[in-house]
Scaffold this motif. Structure first.
Motif, mmCIF file in Angstrom:
data_model
loop_
_atom_site.group_PDB
_atom_site.id
_atom_site.type_symbol
_atom_site.label_atom_id
_atom_site.label_comp_id
_atom_site.label_asym_id
_atom_site.label_seq_id
_atom_site.Cartn_x
_atom_site.Cartn_y
_atom_site.Cartn_z
ATOM 1 N N HIS A 178 0.828 -1.206 0.000
ATOM 2 C CA HIS A 178 0.000 0.000 0.000
ATOM 3 C C HIS A 178 0.865 1.260 0.000
ATOM 4 O O HIS A 178 0.663 2.171 -0.823
ATOM 5 N N LEU A 245 -8.182 6.492 2.921
ATOM 6 C CA LEU A 245 -8.937 7.229 1.918
ATOM 7 C C LEU A 245 -8.197 8.502 1.509
ATOM 8 O O LEU A 245 -8.229 8.895 0.331
ATOM 9 N N ALA A 248 -5.576 7.584 -0.986
ATOM 10 C CA ALA A 248 -6.165 7.361 -2.304
ATOM 11 C C ALA A 248 -6.507 8.688 -2.983
ATOM 12 O O ALA A 248 -6.308 8.851 -4.195
ATOM 13 N N VAL A 255 -12.899 9.647 -4.085
ATOM 14 C CA VAL A 255 -13.347 8.562 -3.216
ATOM 15 C C VAL A 255 -14.678 8.943 -2.576
ATOM 16 O O VAL A 255 -14.778 9.990 -1.922
ATOM 17 N N GLN A 277 -7.512 -1.643 2.656
ATOM 18 C CA GLN A 277 -6.193 -1.132 2.291
ATOM 19 C C GLN A 277 -5.681 -1.784 1.004
ATOM 20 O O GLN A 277 -5.204 -1.098 0.089
ATOM 21 N N LEU A 280 -7.738 -0.623 -2.162
ATOM 22 C CA LEU A 280 -7.341 0.706 -2.647
ATOM 23 C C LEU A 280 -5.962 0.651 -3.303
ATOM 24 O O LEU A 280 -5.724 1.337 -4.307
ATOM 25 N N VAL A 293 -13.601 5.893 -6.936
ATOM 26 C CA VAL A 293 -13.722 4.680 -6.145
ATOM 27 C C VAL A 293 -14.898 4.850 -5.189
ATOM 28 O O VAL A 293 -15.001 5.868 -4.497
ATOM 29 N N VAL A 295 -16.655 3.269 -1.895
ATOM 30 C CA VAL A 295 -16.456 2.399 -0.743
ATOM 31 C C VAL A 295 -17.783 2.322 0.012
ATOM 32 O O VAL A 295 -18.318 3.360 0.431
ATOM 33 N N VAL A 308 -15.653 -2.375 -2.409
ATOM 34 C CA VAL A 308 -14.770 -1.358 -2.985
ATOM 35 C C VAL A 308 -14.845 -1.509 -4.500
ATOM 36 O O VAL A 308 -14.443 -2.534 -5.049
ATOM 37 N N ASP A 310 -14.201 0.389 -8.369
ATOM 38 C CA ASP A 310 -13.586 1.475 -9.126
ATOM 39 C C ASP A 310 -14.165 1.505 -10.532
ATOM 40 O O ASP A 310 -14.915 0.610 -10.933
#
Length: 359
Positions: A178, A245, A248, A255, A277, A280, A293, A295, A308, A310
């Protein structure tokens, strides 16, 4: 070795004493002493040749008594050999060998005496045979049970160690993957705008500094667990989701968050955080030009669902790597399920986790 020395000393001493103090007993002779020593010394290799040594010592003991040698406890030698035979080869083999030895002794008795009648004292040999095999069988099964318990304990320890290894591997992967994904994106932004918009480049570098500091902190905590052997690292929680977040968003994604996770049990909370995590991270690293994205947190009685999604273009069914495999393992460990795949207009990760105690 020590056992053989003790048995040899006992047999020689008892036979010598019997020949000296019991009336009607032949005196101890050098031949008798050599015979006794030669018989007892065979116990040195009884572990390697239990069947052969039992038959040999039984024949030697019967021959010793038949030759009119001084009476003594030489019978203890085939007794030990029969016990070891039962322990190492099992009661069936020992029973057959013992029965064969008794049959040979009976035939020798018939040939020497001309009578088929078995004296009452001879039944002692049958009782002796059954008793020794019975004790040897009990010891054999006890050894087998102890070995099975040790094997189960070793297997349990190995399984726990493997589970811990996989858990730590998932933690390290999630933290490093990440953070490095976010650092990579921000580094690309900084390199792209360094000459034209230095303020934006500076902001990207600050984001890199923040992401790397957070990664180092989490990595140190995980390594501290490895060194200490105690689970002292702070457990991840969806209460820290705002930081994920924010990373991201810093990577250029829009987001949107729908719903609330609420209070979750610690294992569910930690697994949901790591799955969010990793999801993303995968959007940043693998999605094709994603812009947005979504959530979603869905809380139902007895269950929690995280989605999640996208809007990456042309997403194909992915090959399971460490990230997707780790998410699935986390969900499965809690009795839940994790699915990940392309949907209309993007890619979606969905995880359903049970919450015990709720109905």
């Amino acid at each position: 070795m020590a056992r053989t020395v003790v048995v040899t000393g006992f047999v020689l001493g008892a036979t010598s004493g019997a020949s000296r103090w019991q009336t009607g007993t032949p005196p101890m002779t050098p031949l008798a002493g050599v015979w006794l020593v030669a018989t007892t010394l065979t116990l040195l290799v009884v572990h390697r040749f239990p069947l052969t040594l039992f038959l040999l010592t039984a024949a030697s003991a019967f021959g010793y008594y038949a030759a009119g040698m001084p009476g003594g406890p030489i019978i203890i030698v085939p007794t030990i050999a029969l016990f070891m035979l039962t322990k190492l080869r099992g009661p069936v083999t020992a029973g057959i060998a013992g029965a064969a030895a008794l049959a040979v002794a009976y035939v020798a008795h018939v040939i020497s005496s001309g009578s088929f009648v078995i004296q009452i004292g001879s039944w002692f040999l049958v009782v002796w045979l059954v008793a020794v095999i019975g004790v040897g069988t009990a010891v054999r099964y006890q050894y087998a049970a102890n070995a099975a318990r040790r094997e189960q304990a070793d297997e349990h320890r190995h399984r726990l160690a493997e589970q811990e290894r996989l858990r730590i591997a998932r933690e390290v992967h999630d933290v490093v993957a990440h953070s490095l994904a976010m650092i990579n994106v921000q580094a690309g932004v900084a390199a792209h705008v360094a000459d034209r918009r230095p303020e934006q480049a500076k902001e990207a570098l600050l984001n890199i500094k923040s992401a790397s500091a957070s990664a180092l902190k989490d990595l140190r905590a995980t390594l501290a667990v490895l060194r200490s052997g105690e689970d002292k690292a702070p457990a991840p929680s969806l209460a820290q989701a705002a930081e994920l977040l924010a990373h991201a968003r810093d990577a250029g994604l829009e987001v949107d968050v729908h719903g609330e996770a609420g209070d979750l049990p610690a294992p569910v909370d930690a697994a949901a955080y790591r799955i969010l995590q990793e999801s993303l991270t995968n959007v940043v690293r693998h999605a094709d030009q994603p812009k947005r994205v979504d959530v979603r947190f869905e809380r139902k009685p007895g269950s929690f669902t995280l989605r999640v999604r996208d809007d990456g273009r042309g997403t194909a069914q992915p090959t399971k790597g460490h990230g997707l495999r780790g998410m699935s393992e986390r969900a499965t460990a809690l009795g839940g399920q994790c699915t990940a795949g392309p949907v209309d207009g993007g890619f979606e990760v969905r995880v359903d986790l049970p919450i015990e105690g709720e109905a």
